[in-house]
Design an enzyme around this catalytic site. Structure first.
Site, short mmCIF file in Angstrom:
data_model
loop_
_atom_site.label_atom_id
_atom_site.label_comp_id
_atom_site.label_asym_id
_atom_site.label_seq_id
_atom_site.Cartn_x
_atom_site.Cartn_y
_atom_site.Cartn_z
N LYS A 191 0.84 -1.20 0.00
CA LYS A 191 0.00 0.00 0.00
C LYS A 191 0.88 1.25 0.00
O LYS A 191 1.69 1.44 0.91
CB LYS A 191 -0.91 -0.01 1.23
CG LYS A 191 -1.77 1.25 1.39
CD LYS A 191 -2.69 1.16 2.62
CE LYS A 191 -3.48 2.44 2.86
NZ LYS A 191 -4.29 2.41 4.09
N ASP A 229 -3.03 9.95 4.00
CA ASP A 229 -4.41 9.51 4.20
C ASP A 229 -5.14 10.46 5.15
O ASP A 229 -5.05 10.34 6.37
CB ASP A 229 -4.42 8.08 4.77
CG ASP A 229 -5.84 7.56 4.99
OD1 ASP A 229 -6.79 8.22 4.51
OD2 ASP A 229 -5.99 6.50 5.63
N LYS A 244 -10.55 12.22 8.79
CA LYS A 244 -10.01 11.76 10.08
C LYS A 244 -10.00 12.92 11.07
O LYS A 244 -9.93 14.08 10.67
CB LYS A 244 -8.57 11.27 9.88
CG LYS A 244 -8.44 9.93 9.21
CD LYS A 244 -7.00 9.47 9.20
CE LYS A 244 -6.85 8.14 8.49
NZ LYS A 244 -7.50 7.03 9.16
N ASP A 253 1.27 6.15 5.65
CA ASP A 253 0.34 5.18 5.06
C ASP A 253 0.90 4.56 3.77
O ASP A 253 0.21 3.81 3.10
CB ASP A 253 -1.02 5.85 4.82
CG ASP A 253 -2.18 4.90 5.00
OD1 ASP A 253 -1.96 3.79 5.52
OD2 ASP A 253 -3.31 5.26 4.61
N ASP A 270 -12.66 6.47 4.31
CA ASP A 270 -11.37 6.28 4.98
C ASP A 270 -10.88 4.83 4.87
O ASP A 270 -9.75 4.52 5.20
CB ASP A 270 -11.51 6.69 6.46
CG ASP A 270 -10.17 6.94 7.12
OD1 ASP A 270 -9.15 6.97 6.39
OD2 ASP A 270 -10.14 7.12 8.35
N GLU A 323 -9.80 3.29 2.43
CA GLU A 323 -9.35 3.44 1.04
C GLU A 323 -8.25 2.47 0.67
O GLU A 323 -8.06 2.18 -0.52
CB GLU A 323 -8.86 4.88 0.82
CG GLU A 323 -7.41 5.17 1.21
CD GLU A 323 -7.10 4.95 2.69
OE1 GLU A 323 -8.04 5.04 3.50
OE2 GLU A 323 -5.95 4.67 3.03
N ARG A 362 -7.94 -0.75 1.05
CA ARG A 362 -8.45 -1.94 0.37
C ARG A 362 -8.94 -1.61 -1.03
O ARG A 362 -8.93 -2.44 -1.92
CB ARG A 362 -9.55 -2.59 1.23
CG ARG A 362 -10.70 -1.68 1.53
CD ARG A 362 -11.53 -2.13 2.73
NE ARG A 362 -10.94 -1.70 4.01
CZ ARG A 362 -11.47 -1.96 5.20
NH1 ARG A 362 -12.58 -2.66 5.29
NH2 ARG A 362 -10.88 -1.53 6.30
#
Ligand code: BES
Ligand code: MN
Ligand code: ZN
Length: 495
Positions: free
Chosen positions: A266, A271, A278, A289, A348, A350, A352
């Protein structure tokens, strides 16, 4: 840093600083015993004062040795002699480098190969020392103009017995490759989101590829992803001004007909959560991230350096996740490259969304196994804390190999169940699946989501949300799980 091995006798050694082990109750290691004899019992005399007992992780720098070609001695405690596990050896070696680095010492010799470690050989001990020493010497300085001081320490030599020199040499080469890979992974991870963008990561991959003939980099642009039908991945980057990149860093170390091992990381360079924004506190840490992606790049570099006889493909989907007028909205429905539709109940979740299209894309390479790594869920921190990475997968043999590699590399993982019962949590009234599974078992339902895109593959997933970086005063990337993956690949190459 210059790392080397040497098989020279202790009584003739010339050294700025010699690192020696002692055990609990002031018992000297073999090398320490020897040096004690040649220094007129200096070590014994100092120990008698009670300055060090030999407890695990204790250190004492003796900075004057009369009439000796050894200028200083660093004593390191290993605790009970017959109970030294790999983890304890690692911890004590880390204390050693911290003490060493605090002083003004430019070079040192380590005599720590003579410490008896359960289930470890001289090759492992050499490799681990290099890894740990290098980790301790890492300094982030890319964006600092003040308070940066180069390490005084420039050279470390690991002393080994003549008979062990071949094993130590292998350990040295592995340690250096893994150490440099961790440096790269940590640097990319520590860089802020305004520098380390998807484009920056792609450029780094190309730079790595230039250094090794067995590596090649290919960058898929958004137009390429569009053509492939990567509706899920593209939906995340649509909310960002930074165009997404899908990095492919391929290593060919075996016959071209050998099925590749695929590593997916990833690469979310920041993020913010998107429209499901968030909370502000600690949001800076979401620059991390992309640690999965940085790990993949580091591992590919290490593998090329070690010239492992394997074919490995590293895939890094890279994007930002930002709030924007064109960003994903809760309730939006996406069509992934696989054709499966996804209802975005939380923007959030995201990771996956960018991973699932990458997993589908990976199928065209007919991989032998596929391992993805991602800072995927805060729930993983709740479940496992910051000690092991989470492991889930659909292949017991692969999972066992990863557990074994993690134990061996002191970069542990803990397996969570991926049972069918959990799949129900992803039910959607409007699409084939929802992108979240509710409050319960968040790490498992995230893996359940990914499992729908890896059904006919041997696949494992590492959730590194708790292990890829440290929070608090000592905030910084750890370089995990580079050691775990390198160990897995080394073992695969040896088999
Ligand atoms: N990158 C985060 C996961 C994360 C959060 C890692 C905190 C480390 C620390 C991921 O994209 C995310 O936001 N996950 C959500 C999923 C949820 C909406 C189902 C989470 O964990 O809160
Ligand atoms: Mn998120
Ligand atoms: Zn994320």
């Amino acid at each position: 840093m210059d790392y080397s091995i040497e098989s020279s006798a202790l009584d003739k050694l010339e050294s700025e600083c010699l690192i020696l082990g002692i055990y609990e109750n002031c018992k000297l290691s073999q090398s320490a015993e020897q040096v004690d004899q040649t220094t007129d019992k200096l070590i014994s005399a100092i120990i008698e004062r009670g300055d060090i007992q030999g407890k695990q992780g204790e250190t004492l720098l003796i900075n004057f040795i009369p009439n000796s070609t050894i200028k200083r001695i660093l004593l390191v405690g290993f605790g009970q002699q017959d109970k030294i596990t790999r983890k304890r050896y690692k911890k004590a070696s880390a204390s050693a480098i911290n003490t060493l680095n605090a002083g003004k010492i430019s070079s040192a010799h380590s005599a720590l190969l003579d410490i008896p470690v359960i289930d470890a050989d001289p090759q492992w001990k050499t490799r681990l020392q290099i890894e740990v020493f290098n980790d301790g010497l890492y300094q982030y300085q890319h964006t600092k103009t003040k308070d940066v001081k180069e390490n005084d320490l420039k050279k470390i030599t690991v002393l080994c017995a003549e008979d062990d020199s071949a094993a130590a040499e292998t350990g040295l080469n592995q340690g250096v490759a893994i150490g440099q890979a961790m440096d790269l992974t940590k640097k990319l991870a520590d860089l802020p989101g305004n520098i380390c963008t998807p484009n920056y990561l792609a450029k780094q991959a190309e730079k790595i590829a230039e250094q090794f003939s067995a590596l090649s980099a290919e960058i898929l642009e958004e137009s390429d992803m569009e053509a492939l039908g990567m509706g899920s991945l593209l939906s995340v980057s649509r909310g960002s001004r930074q165009p997404a990149k899908l990095i492919n860093l391929t290593y060919q170390g075996a016959d071209e007909n050998t099925q590749p091992i695929i590593l997916v990381g990833k690469g979310l360079t920041f993020d913010a959560g998107g429209i499901s924004l968030k909370p502000g506190a600690g949001m800076d840490e979401m620059k991390y991230d992309m640690c999965g992606g940085a790990t993949v790049l580091g591992v590919l570099q290490a593998v090329a350096q070690m010239q492992l006889p394997l074919n490995i493909i590293g895939l890094v989907p890279s994007s930002e996740n930002m709030p924007d007028g064109d960003a994903n909205k809760p309730g939006d429905i996406l069509t992934s490259m696989s054709g499966l539709t996804i209802e975005v109940l939380n923007t959030d979740a995201e990771g996956r969304l960018i991973l699932c299209d990458t997993l589908t894309y990976a199928k065209k390479y007919n991989p032998e196994v596929i391992i993805d790594m991602a800072t995927l869920t805060g729930a993983c921190l709740v479940a496992l804390g910051r000690v092991p990475s989470g492991l889930l997968g659909n292949d017991d043999a692969l999972c066992d190999e990863l557990i074994e590699a993690g134990d061996s590399a002191c970069d542990s993982v803990w397996r969570l169940p991926l049972w069918d019962e959990y799949q129900d949590q992803l039910k959607s009234n409007f699409a084939d699946m929802a992108n979240i599974g509710g409050r319960d078992a968040g790490t498992i339902t995230a893996a359940c989501f990914l499992s729908r895109f890896t059904e006919d593959l041997r696949w494992a997933h590492l959730d590194i949300a708790g292990t890829a970086w440290r929070t608090g005063n000592n905030k910084g990337a750890t370089g995990r799980p580079v050691p775990l993956l390198c160990q897995y690949l080394i073992t695969r190459a040896d088999a």
